[in-house]
Every structure is written in C-alpha cells, then in structure tokens.
Design a protein around this motif. Structure first.
Motif, PDB file in Angstrom:
ATOM      1  N   ARG A 323      18.773   4.990  -9.343  1.00 44.51           N
ATOM      2  CA  ARG A 323      17.937   4.180  -8.441  1.00 44.51           C
ATOM      3  C   ARG A 323      18.337   2.710  -8.525  1.00 44.51           C
ATOM      4  O   ARG A 323      18.407   2.014  -7.512  1.00 44.51           O
ATOM      5  CB  ARG A 323      16.467   4.355  -8.833  1.00 44.51           C
ATOM      6  CG  ARG A 323      15.509   3.624  -7.904  1.00 44.51           C
ATOM      7  CD  ARG A 323      15.446   4.289  -6.550  1.00 44.51           C
ATOM      8  NE  ARG A 323      14.644   3.526  -5.615  1.00 44.51           N
ATOM      9  CZ  ARG A 323      15.042   3.156  -4.414  1.00 44.51           C
ATOM     10  NH1 ARG A 323      16.261   3.465  -4.011  1.00 44.51           N
ATOM     11  NH2 ARG A 323      14.255   2.492  -3.604  1.00 44.51           N
ATOM     12  N   LYS A 324      18.660   2.243  -9.730  1.00 51.87           N
ATOM     13  CA  LYS A 324      19.031   0.841  -9.903  1.00 51.87           C
ATOM     14  C   LYS A 324      20.356   0.529  -9.217  1.00 51.87           C
ATOM     15  O   LYS A 324      20.486  -0.492  -8.533  1.00 51.87           O
ATOM     16  CB  LYS A 324      19.135   0.519 -11.401  1.00 51.87           C
ATOM     17  CG  LYS A 324      19.481  -0.947 -11.661  1.00 51.87           C
ATOM     18  CD  LYS A 324      19.540  -1.235 -13.158  1.00 51.87           C
ATOM     19  CE  LYS A 324      19.896  -2.694 -13.391  1.00 51.87           C
ATOM     20  NZ  LYS A 324      19.990  -3.008 -14.849  1.00 51.87           N
ATOM     21  N   SER A 325      21.358   1.412  -9.388  1.00 52.71           N
ATOM     22  CA  SER A 325      22.663   1.161  -8.774  1.00 52.71           C
ATOM     23  C   SER A 325      22.565   1.173  -7.254  1.00 52.71           C
ATOM     24  O   SER A 325      23.244   0.404  -6.571  1.00 52.71           O
ATOM     25  CB  SER A 325      23.689   2.192  -9.247  1.00 52.71           C
ATOM     26  OG  SER A 325      23.392   3.493  -8.739  1.00 52.71           O
ATOM     27  N   GLU A 329      23.559  -1.918  -4.630  1.00 50.62           N
ATOM     28  CA  GLU A 329      24.488  -1.764  -3.499  1.00 50.62           C
ATOM     29  C   GLU A 329      23.820  -2.174  -2.189  1.00 50.62           C
ATOM     30  O   GLU A 329      24.446  -2.799  -1.322  1.00 50.62           O
ATOM     31  CB  GLU A 329      24.978  -0.313  -3.419  1.00 50.62           C
ATOM     32  CG  GLU A 329      25.905   0.073  -4.564  1.00 50.62           C
ATOM     33  CD  GLU A 329      26.398   1.506  -4.447  1.00 50.62           C
ATOM     34  OE1 GLU A 329      27.214   1.767  -3.542  1.00 50.62           O
ATOM     35  OE2 GLU A 329      25.966   2.360  -5.251  1.00 50.62           O
ATOM     36  N   GLU A 330      22.530  -1.842  -2.030  1.00 50.92           N
ATOM     37  CA  GLU A 330      21.852  -2.170  -0.785  1.00 50.92           C
ATOM     38  C   GLU A 330      21.640  -3.681  -0.652  1.00 50.92           C
ATOM     39  O   GLU A 330      21.681  -4.227   0.451  1.00 50.92           O
ATOM     40  CB  GLU A 330      20.526  -1.437  -0.676  1.00 50.92           C
ATOM     41  CG  GLU A 330      19.889  -1.629   0.694  1.00 50.92           C
ATOM     42  CD  GLU A 330      18.741  -0.661   0.960  1.00 50.92           C
ATOM     43  OE1 GLU A 330      18.274  -0.654   2.111  1.00 50.92           O
ATOM     44  OE2 GLU A 330      18.322   0.062   0.040  1.00 50.92           O
ATOM     45  N   THR A 331      21.425  -4.366  -1.767  1.00 48.84           N
ATOM     46  CA  THR A 331      21.291  -5.819  -1.726  1.00 48.84           C
ATOM     47  C   THR A 331      22.555  -6.464  -1.167  1.00 48.84           C
ATOM     48  O   THR A 331      22.505  -7.382  -0.341  1.00 48.84           O
ATOM     49  CB  THR A 331      21.008  -6.371  -3.138  1.00 48.84           C
ATOM     50  OG1 THR A 331      19.768  -5.832  -3.617  1.00 48.84           O
ATOM     51  CG2 THR A 331      20.930  -7.890  -3.119  1.00 48.84           C
ATOM     52  N   THR A 332      23.718  -5.962  -1.604  1.00 50.91           N
ATOM     53  CA  THR A 332      25.000  -6.454  -1.094  1.00 50.91           C
ATOM     54  C   THR A 332      25.145  -6.155   0.391  1.00 50.91           C
ATOM     55  O   THR A 332      25.633  -6.986   1.173  1.00 50.91           O
ATOM     56  CB  THR A 332      26.163  -5.810  -1.866  1.00 50.91           C
ATOM     57  OG1 THR A 332      26.012  -6.093  -3.260  1.00 50.91           O
ATOM     58  CG2 THR A 332      27.500  -6.354  -1.381  1.00 50.91           C
ATOM     59  N   LEU A 333      24.706  -4.966   0.797  1.00 50.00           N
ATOM     60  CA  LEU A 333      24.796  -4.567   2.208  1.00 50.00           C
ATOM     61  C   LEU A 333      23.955  -5.473   3.096  1.00 50.00           C
ATOM     62  O   LEU A 333      24.401  -5.927   4.153  1.00 50.00           O
ATOM     63  CB  LEU A 333      24.311  -3.120   2.365  1.00 50.00           C
ATOM     64  CG  LEU A 333      25.343  -1.993   2.357  1.00 50.00           C
ATOM     65  CD1 LEU A 333      24.639  -0.661   2.522  1.00 50.00           C
ATOM     66  CD2 LEU A 333      26.371  -2.191   3.455  1.00 50.00           C
ATOM     67  N   LYS A 334      22.742  -5.734   2.699  1.00 45.67           N
ATOM     68  CA  LYS A 334      21.832  -6.550   3.503  1.00 45.67           C
ATOM     69  C   LYS A 334      22.385  -7.942   3.732  1.00 45.67           C
ATOM     70  O   LYS A 334      22.181  -8.543   4.795  1.00 45.67           O
ATOM     71  CB  LYS A 334      20.459  -6.640   2.821  1.00 45.67           C
ATOM     72  CG  LYS A 334      19.648  -5.358   2.893  1.00 45.67           C
ATOM     73  CD  LYS A 334      18.304  -5.532   2.184  1.00 45.67           C
ATOM     74  CE  LYS A 334      17.466  -4.263   2.291  1.00 45.67           C
ATOM     75  NZ  LYS A 334      16.171  -4.402   1.574  1.00 45.67           N
ATOM     76  N   ALA A 335      23.116  -8.468   2.745  1.00 38.77           N
ATOM     77  CA  ALA A 335      23.658  -9.827   2.845  1.00 38.77           C
ATOM     78  C   ALA A 335      24.675  -9.953   3.978  1.00 38.77           C
ATOM     79  O   ALA A 335      24.899 -11.042   4.505  1.00 38.77           O
ATOM     80  CB  ALA A 335      24.295 -10.241   1.520  1.00 38.77           C
TER      81      ALA A 335
END
Length: 464
Positions: A323-325, A329-335
């Motif tokens: 869940r953490k990984s 990854e989604e934080t990077t995607l949103k940027a």
C-alpha cells in the motif's frame, strides 16, 4: 474612399507544368502519374504514341504507349482533363501504367526531358486553391481525408472539404466586415462626431459571434481525438508487465517479454482502433534509478513520453506492491498533471487483502499474461474519451491552426467589447475588428501569405 480591409494574397498564374507519382511508392498493380500546367497535354503528346491528345475532349481516356525516342517504355492509359474542368483548374493529365517502380520512374524521366518539372509536396492541391477550386480550410481537409484512419476522421474531413466550416467562417467575416466598414467610415468623418455603427448592435453581434466561436473552440478537444488519435503511454516499474500488456492489447508478440528487469530500453508502439478512436499504445522502459547508462536513457525517454501523453496506463505489479509503495508511485503520477488509469496487474498473484483495499481507489485489475479483463481495461479507456459519431454536416474543429486562429479571433473581439465598455475611440475598435477579420481570413485563405501556404502544403504528399 478605399477600404482598409483587403485580401493580402492574390491568386497567381503558373507558367510551368509539374509532374509527380500520384499513387504510393512501391510495387502495385497500377501506378498513376499526374501532370498539371498549361503544357501538360502537349508534353505528354510528345512522348505518346496513339491518338493526338491535343484534339481529344476533356474527361476521356486513351490507350497508347510512352516512348523515349525509339525506345518503347510501356503501354499506358492517358486521362485528359481540360482547363477549368480539372482538379487544379488548369490542363491536367493522368497516366495509368503498370505498377513497377522502374516503369513509373522511366515515364517521369521522359516527361522531365520534355519540359515538366517535379512537383513539390502538395503542389497540385495548392494550385487548386490558388485557382479558386476551394478555400484553404477545404484544401487542408484533402490531406486529412487521405490520412484518415477511422470512419469518424474520414467523415470529419469530408464535412470540412465540402465547405460547411468555411461557410460559417465566411458568414462571420461578412457580418464583421459590415460593421468594420461603418467604423472606418466614422474615422473618415472624425471631425464631425458622427456614429454610423450603432454600438449596441455591434455589441450584440460580437456576443453572438463569440458564442459560436466558443462552441467551435470547445469542439477541438473532440475533433483532435478523432483526427490524431490518443497517445497512450504504458508506464510503471520494471517487470510490472508493460510489454506483456502491449502484446495482450494488440493480440500479437510486438514487444520482447522477459523476467530480467530493464529489458525494454527504447519505446515500442503500435496502434489500435477502439470505439472509432485510434489509440497509439507506447510501451516504455521501467521507471527506476539505475547505474546502467543505456537503461537510464530509456528511463528518461519514458518520462518525456509520459509528459506528452494524452493518458497514461500506469501498471502496478500486485504480486510485489505494498500500500505504501503504491501511494508513493501515485504521488509521482499526480505531479505530472496528465490523466492516468491505475492498472493493477498480476491479479492472479495478488494478496486478496491488498486487492480488496484497492477496490475503493479506482483501480482496474487485470492479468496481462493470461489476458484477464482486457475488455474491462478497454472499456475504461473509452469512458475517458467518449466521442459521438460524426455525421454529414457536423461542423467540428480538427486542425490546430484553425483552433489557434479561433482563439485569437475571440481574444480580439473581447478587446472590442472592453473598448466599448471604456468608451475607447473608434480607431482602436477598428484595429481590433481588423485583427479579428485577419485571423478568420487566415483560416479560409482569404487573407494569407506565401510562407503560410508553403508551411501548410509542405506537409502534403508529393503527388497531392
């Protein structure tokens, strides 16, 4: 009194005759060689053995041979198009010959010896435009029709080629020209403080035009998808199953699949039509930090591709993810600010508890290896790019140049409204209206430059 509003590019007459292969390069059953220009029929006659082509009526076909002196090249069929009845509105000839590249090349060489010159890209269509066969927007639609890959793209190009879009633009210009002429007249009587153009009527006209312009501008997102398709990047960490997914979507072994991380270095892509939309799927190198120079270049290219994509299919390996990984990854995607679909791959090897947690977070679950839920993934893609079927008569903006001109027209008209709100003098109103007329005129070619034409027609194929 001379009008300050005028066409800045006049049609030109051509004294030379051009020639080009009109059919695709390569071996085929038939090749077609096209000529256009004042001496087209005469030039072919010099190398033709058969009827005297100069005495034949327009739109007739004649059998004979093409020769180079005493050497016979091959038998051909020659189609004659006289003057204003041809595509270019000048004498034209089409020579149908066997589809051998050698034969076509030899015939073109003979015609060059007789005085023709090789056509430039799009020069036949450019001459048709310059001779008034159609306007610039319709000419561009010719190229769109040739390159259409879906039925919607074909219909959109056909609608534009038939002049629906051009008629709307011409009507808007006519209404603006009327008011612009009245304001220009006011400037000529500036010392007498007269008002020929009623400001309330002008405001109503501009607001009505802007309402229509906004509808056209908004249609570009839809039209651009229809014309150019959807660049779809498949991204994720190494071994997430990106290459396997590409192969599953295309139903062929397009990309090499390996358990070794970092196998994919260069982007691999192919196209597929889903729901009338051309999706261009791009398999990319896995995202990770690496000391391998070549792999690092591939990772950098992946990031560049992601920034340019219309949508990203982001794969997560459910057999190893936590869940953490996933959150990282989604934080990077949103940027990136690019639309993306979260795709959980290897569902058959996933922890059921993790899958249950992710169900509430808009995941699409698949197994690319055994093609589980491929249709579900395709349906999700289509939900993001819903398009209506293009029908005869629909006015749709598909051309980036037209879109930019419409934006500039709308901005110029907004300045006119602002000027009226602030009681700005008529000369500033006239200047902004002239700007709006200029941008609209560039769409259809009623106002244009040689540089603009060269830029547009250079993107056409040689024989068109």
């Amino acid at each position: 009194m001379k009008s300050r509003i005028r066409r800045t590019f006049a049609p030109m007459q051509h004294s030379d005759t051009i020639v080009a292969l009109a059919t695709a390069q390569g071996i085929s059953a038939i090749a077609v060689i096209r000529l256009s220009g004042p001496d087209a029929i005469e030039l072919v006659q010099r190398a033709f053995r058969g009827k005297d082509l100069r005495e034949q009526p327009s739109h007739t076909i004649h059998f004979g041979t093409i020769v180079d002196g005493d050497r016979t090249i091959d038998e051909v069929l020659v189609s004659i198009f006289q003057g204003s009845r041809s595509f270019t509105k000048e004498p034209s000839v089409e020579i149908s010959c066997p589809g051998s590249p050698v034969i076509a090349k030899e015939i073109i060489k003979v015609l060059l010896k007789q005085g023709a010159r090789l056509a430039e890209p799009g020069e036949f269509t450019k001459r048709a435009f310059l001779h008034g066969r159609f306007d610039l927007a319709q000419a561009e639609a010719v190229a769109d029709l040739i390159h259409a890959e879906t039925d919607n793209a074909r219909q959109a190009a056909l609608n534009q080629m038939r002049g629906g879009f051009s008629k709307e633009i011409a009507h808007l210009r006519e209404e603006l020209i009327h008011f612009a002429s009245l304001i220009e007249l006011e400037l000529d009587f500036g010392e007498e403080d007269v008002e020929f153009a009623k400001r309330d009527d002008l405001r109503q006209l501009i607001e009505r035009i802007q309402s229509y312009l906004r509808a056209l501008i908004q249609s570009f997102d839809h039209g651009n998808v229809i014309k150019n398709g959807v660049p779809t990047v498949i991204a994720g960490k190494p071994n997430a199953g990106k290459s396997t997914l590409l192969n599953a979507l295309l139903n062929e072994e397009k990309a090499i699949v390996s358990d070794i991380p970092g196998t994919t270095r260069d982007a691999i892509e192919d196209e597929m039509i889903l729901g009338g939309i051309n999706f261009r799927f791009i398999d990319t190198a896995g995202l990770r930090e690496t000391q391998d120079v070549i792999e690092a270049m591939g990772v950098e290219r992946t990031r560049d591709r992601m920034k340019k994509a219309s949508i990203i299919l982001y794969l997560i390996d459910l057999s190893t993810a936590t869940r953490k990984s996933i959150e990282e990854e989604e934080t990077t995607l949103k940027a990136l600010g690019i639309p993306y679909l979260k795709v959980g791959n290897k569902i058959d090897k996933a922890d059921p508890a993790l899958v249950e947690t992710l169900r509430a977070h808009d995941f699409t679950f698949i197994s690319a290896a055994d093609k589980t839920n491929m249709q579900g993934l395709k349906d999700r893609l289509l939900d993001l790019f819903k398009i209506r079927t293009v029908t005869t008569g629909d006015v749709l903006v598909t051309n980036l140049r037209h879109y930019q001109n419409l934006l500039q027209t709308n901005e110029a008209l907004t300045r006119v409204l602002d000027s009226m709100d602030n009681n700005i003098t008529g000369d500033f109103l006239a200047m902004d209206i002239r700007q709006a007329l200029h941008y609209l005129g560039e769409i259809t070619g009623s106002i244009t430059t040689e540089d603009l034409l060269d830029n547009i027609f250079s993107k056409f194929c040689i024989g068109k």
